[in-house]
Motif scaffolding. Structure first.
Motif, short mmCIF file in Angstrom:
data_model
loop_
_atom_site.label_atom_id
_atom_site.label_comp_id
_atom_site.label_asym_id
_atom_site.label_seq_id
_atom_site.Cartn_x
_atom_site.Cartn_y
_atom_site.Cartn_z
N ASP A 85 0.88 -1.17 0.00
CA ASP A 85 0.00 0.00 0.00
C ASP A 85 0.92 1.22 0.00
OD1 ASP A 85 -1.87 1.97 0.27
OD2 ASP A 85 -2.97 1.00 1.91
N THR A 86 1.47 1.52 -1.17
CA THR A 86 2.50 2.55 -1.28
C THR A 86 1.96 3.93 -0.93
OG1 THR A 86 3.39 1.22 -3.09
CG2 THR A 86 4.33 3.40 -2.77
N THR A 87 0.74 4.21 -1.34
CA THR A 87 0.14 5.52 -1.07
C THR A 87 0.01 5.75 0.42
OG1 THR A 87 -1.09 5.42 -3.16
CG2 THR A 87 -1.85 6.99 -1.50
N ALA A 88 -0.44 4.73 1.16
CA ALA A 88 -0.57 4.86 2.62
C ALA A 88 0.80 5.03 3.27
CB ALA A 88 -1.27 3.63 3.19
N GLU A 89 1.81 4.34 2.74
CA GLU A 89 3.15 4.45 3.29
C GLU A 89 3.72 5.85 3.07
OE1 GLU A 89 6.43 2.71 5.36
OE2 GLU A 89 4.32 2.21 5.12
N MET A 90 3.44 6.43 1.90
CA MET A 90 3.87 7.80 1.63
C MET A 90 3.24 8.77 2.62
SD MET A 90 3.52 7.55 -2.51
CE MET A 90 3.45 9.31 -2.77
N ALA A 91 1.95 8.56 2.89
CA ALA A 91 1.25 9.44 3.84
C ALA A 91 1.80 9.27 5.25
CB ALA A 91 -0.24 9.12 3.82
N ASP A 356 1.10 20.07 -1.77
CA ASP A 356 1.56 20.26 -0.40
C ASP A 356 3.07 20.41 -0.29
OD1 ASP A 356 -1.04 20.11 0.50
OD2 ASP A 356 -0.94 17.96 0.96
N ASN A 357 3.81 19.89 -1.27
CA ASN A 357 5.27 19.93 -1.19
C ASN A 357 5.88 21.16 -1.83
OD1 ASN A 357 5.87 17.57 0.33
ND2 ASN A 357 5.34 16.33 -1.44
N VAL A 358 5.05 22.14 -2.16
CA VAL A 358 5.53 23.41 -2.72
C VAL A 358 4.91 24.56 -1.93
CG1 VAL A 358 5.65 24.89 -4.75
CG2 VAL A 358 5.74 22.40 -5.03
N ALA A 359 5.74 25.50 -1.51
CA ALA A 359 5.26 26.69 -0.82
C ALA A 359 5.54 27.92 -1.67
CB ALA A 359 5.95 26.83 0.54
N LEU A 360 4.51 28.73 -1.91
CA LEU A 360 4.66 30.00 -2.60
C LEU A 360 4.52 31.10 -1.55
CD1 LEU A 360 2.47 29.36 -5.79
CD2 LEU A 360 4.95 29.16 -5.56
N LEU A 361 5.63 31.78 -1.25
CA LEU A 361 5.65 32.76 -0.18
C LEU A 361 5.90 34.16 -0.72
CD1 LEU A 361 7.96 30.70 2.21
CD2 LEU A 361 5.50 31.01 2.47
N ILE A 418 6.37 31.04 12.09
CA ILE A 418 6.37 29.88 11.20
C ILE A 418 5.67 30.29 9.91
CG2 ILE A 418 5.38 27.59 10.81
CD1 ILE A 418 5.78 27.04 13.79
N VAL A 419 6.35 30.17 8.77
CA VAL A 419 5.75 30.56 7.50
C VAL A 419 5.27 29.35 6.72
CG1 VAL A 419 7.12 32.65 7.39
CG2 VAL A 419 7.97 30.60 6.27
N TRP A 420 5.78 28.15 7.07
CA TRP A 420 5.34 26.94 6.39
C TRP A 420 5.55 25.74 7.30
CZ3 TRP A 420 8.26 24.03 1.93
CH2 TRP A 420 7.41 23.09 1.34
N VAL A 421 4.46 25.02 7.55
CA VAL A 421 4.57 23.69 8.16
C VAL A 421 4.90 22.78 6.99
CG1 VAL A 421 3.39 21.90 9.48
CG2 VAL A 421 2.83 24.31 9.87
N ASN A 438 7.01 39.80 -5.52
CA ASN A 438 8.13 38.86 -5.56
C ASN A 438 7.80 37.61 -4.75
OD1 ASN A 438 10.04 40.65 -7.00
ND2 ASN A 438 9.82 41.92 -5.15
N VAL A 439 8.15 36.48 -5.30
CA VAL A 439 7.75 35.19 -4.72
C VAL A 439 8.99 34.35 -4.40
CG1 VAL A 439 6.49 33.03 -5.13
CG2 VAL A 439 5.59 35.21 -6.02
N LEU A 440 8.98 33.74 -3.22
CA LEU A 440 9.94 32.68 -2.91
C LEU A 440 9.20 31.36 -3.06
CD1 LEU A 440 12.56 31.44 -1.87
CD2 LEU A 440 11.72 31.79 0.47
N ARG A 441 9.67 30.58 -3.99
CA ARG A 441 9.08 29.25 -4.22
C ARG A 441 9.99 28.21 -3.57
NH1 ARG A 441 9.25 25.23 -8.49
NH2 ARG A 441 7.25 24.16 -8.69
N VAL A 442 9.44 27.46 -2.62
CA VAL A 442 10.21 26.43 -1.90
C VAL A 442 9.63 25.07 -2.26
CG1 VAL A 442 11.14 25.70 0.31
CG2 VAL A 442 10.46 28.09 -0.01
N VAL A 443 10.47 24.19 -2.74
CA VAL A 443 10.04 22.86 -3.15
C VAL A 443 10.67 21.83 -2.24
CG1 VAL A 443 9.98 21.16 -5.01
CG2 VAL A 443 9.83 23.60 -5.55
N ARG A 444 9.86 20.97 -1.68
CA ARG A 444 10.33 19.89 -0.80
C ARG A 444 10.44 18.59 -1.58
NH1 ARG A 444 7.34 15.84 1.85
NH2 ARG A 444 8.36 14.94 3.68
#
Length: 447
Positions: A85-91, A356-361, A418-421, A438-444
């Motif tokens: 159950d790969t999806t559940a494991e990722m979560a 969820d893995n990208v923050a646009l700040l 805190i700007v991003w959980v 101006n945007v800071l794009r953070v990718v996890r």
């Protein structure tokens, strides 16, 4: 039979295994692993077959499983199958699909070896995979080790198909009527490997039709150079690296002055503990300024500058794992994740919902340096879309985050805010608005 001859010769020359070994072949149903199974049978090796069904492609995944089982039965060998159950494991873990699938399959392969007495695990990577890995590592930033492609042997893991190209394998499958299945995900450019395979490499082949042959030779030379460096580094380690229990001390002053100090430090910290190149660069800069007490992080280890030495220990649960993010930082590390930072004008953002893995700040609201650390009790933020503040502990409970996941939760902090959980929710005060320029794009991504 040229591919079969090359298969047997490559195994013998590199001493990967013998006919006395009992092999576990990892077979996905794709052309590479199906040809590997055919060659192993034709060469008379003893083997069993392991297939992973990650249940990510619905009917396609089940049809892969059916084909591999049918062919294993036809060869009269043991067939092992496991559905994950790969999806559940990722979560549960917060890992990317690739990282979760990799961990699950290799853990299971080792369990099969221990239970059934297999002495080697055969993976069907070939020379094109190694070339792709070269460019992937180069694009992400790497030392020489990252440019040596895929290793042909690591413990029980062996790769007996590394002598062959993708074309060699495909032509053999067609000529010998070996059934195989195409993974539809290989055709999408969503993943970096596919972007390299489908975009970059064809352009390089157009420039030089001998590209594949040349790259195989380049990687071979780089591998030999890395072997030479490893031998030299082993000597330096014996002179400079002390070990007490689970604590290591690298005595920098004992590195011979004729050697490139920073490169030696990188080789030791990277090979022994997994520290990345840019982390070691920052560490060496701090070493030059005698920043005693400054901490630097790998996935499982923390390095601390101590009176000119570098002390390395395992990260404890109490460690906040705090790292500094300057305005010029392009990436930093948060436990098992890496964060990439990109600045751009709002006009270049064409999609506000990037997952969820990208923050646009809003970059103009941030106060530098930023910090990345584990969350802690007492933390609060204003969840995106809300007007009131919320304790982070309550937020994680509401999201039914497990205790294990909580211990791996990091936050991005500006000043005291805190700007991003990370990987979950932005702070509403720092999200982009109609007034943002101006945007800071953070990718996890996961390591």
């Amino acid at each position: 039979m040229l591919l079969l001859d090359g298969f047997e010769r490559y195994i013998e020359e590199n001493k990967l295994f013998t006919h006395d070994d009992k092999l576990l072949l990892t077979v996905s149903g794709g052309v590479d692993s199906m040809v590997m199974m055919s060659l192993a049978a034709a060469a008379g090796y003893r083997f069993g077959v392991a297939h992973c069904n990650f249940q990510l492609r619905g009917k396609e995944s089940d049809e892969d499983e059916t084909l591999v089982e049918h062919e294993a039965r036809r060869y009269g060998v043991e067939f092992y199958n496991k559905r994950f159950d790969t999806t559940a494991e990722m979560a549960r873990t917060g890992e990317s699909m690739e990282m979760a699938a990799r961990r699950l399959r290799y853990t299971w392969f080792r369990e099969l070896c221990d239970e059934h007495g297999y002495t080697a695990i055969a993976i069907a990577h070939h020379s094109n995979d190694s070339i792709e890995t070269f460019f992937i590592n180069m694009l992400r930033g790497t030392g020489l080790r990252g440019l040596t492609g895929i290793t042909i042997q690591a413990g029980r893991i062996v790769r007996p198909m590394m002598f062959a190209t993708r074309k060699d394998i495909h032509d053999y499958a067609i000529a010998h009527h070996i059934p195989f299945r195409e993974d539809s995900s290989n055709l999408t450019t969503k993943y970096l490997r596919n972007k390299v395979r489908l975009g970059l490499i064809p352009m390089l082949k157009e420039i030089n039709p001998q590209f594949t042959t040349i790259m195989r030779r380049n990687i071979a030379r780089l591998s030999q150079a890395q072997d030479f460096i490893n031998s030299a580094i082993d000597i330096v380690k014996s002179e400079t690296l002390e070990h007490y229990d689970d604590i290591y001390r690298l005595k920098v002053a004992q590195i011979r002055p004729t050697l490139p100090r920073n490169y030696v430090i990188y080789e030791i910290l990277n090979s022994e503990f997994g520290f990345k190149g840019d982390v070691v660069d920052s560490l060496c800069q701090s070493l030059d300024s005698d920043a005693t007490g400054r901490r630097f992080y790998a996935r499982e280890w923390v390095a601390v500058i101590d009176r000119g030495d570098i002390v390395v220990a395992r990260i404890t649960e109490e460690d906040s794992c705090e790292t500094i993010v300057e305005r010029s930082t392009v990436r930093s590390y948060a436990g098992g994740s890496v964060l990439y930072y990109e600045y751009c004008n709002i006009d270049f953002i064409d999609n506000l919902d990037q997952g969820d893995n990208v923050a646009l700040l809003d970059a103009d609201k941030l106060h530098y340096p930023l910090r990345v650390r584990r969350w802690r009790e007492g933390d609060w933020f204003v969840p995106f879309g809300m007007s009131g503040r919320k304790k982070l502990s309550d937020y994680l409970i509401d999201k039914k985050v497990s205790v294990a996941e909580k211990s791996r939760q990091f936050v991005l902090v500006s000043g005291d805010d805190i700007v991003w959980v990370i990987g979950r929710r932005l702070d509403d005060r720092y999200a982009i608005t109609r007034k943002t320029e101006n945007v800071l794009r953070v990718v996890r991504d996961t390591l």
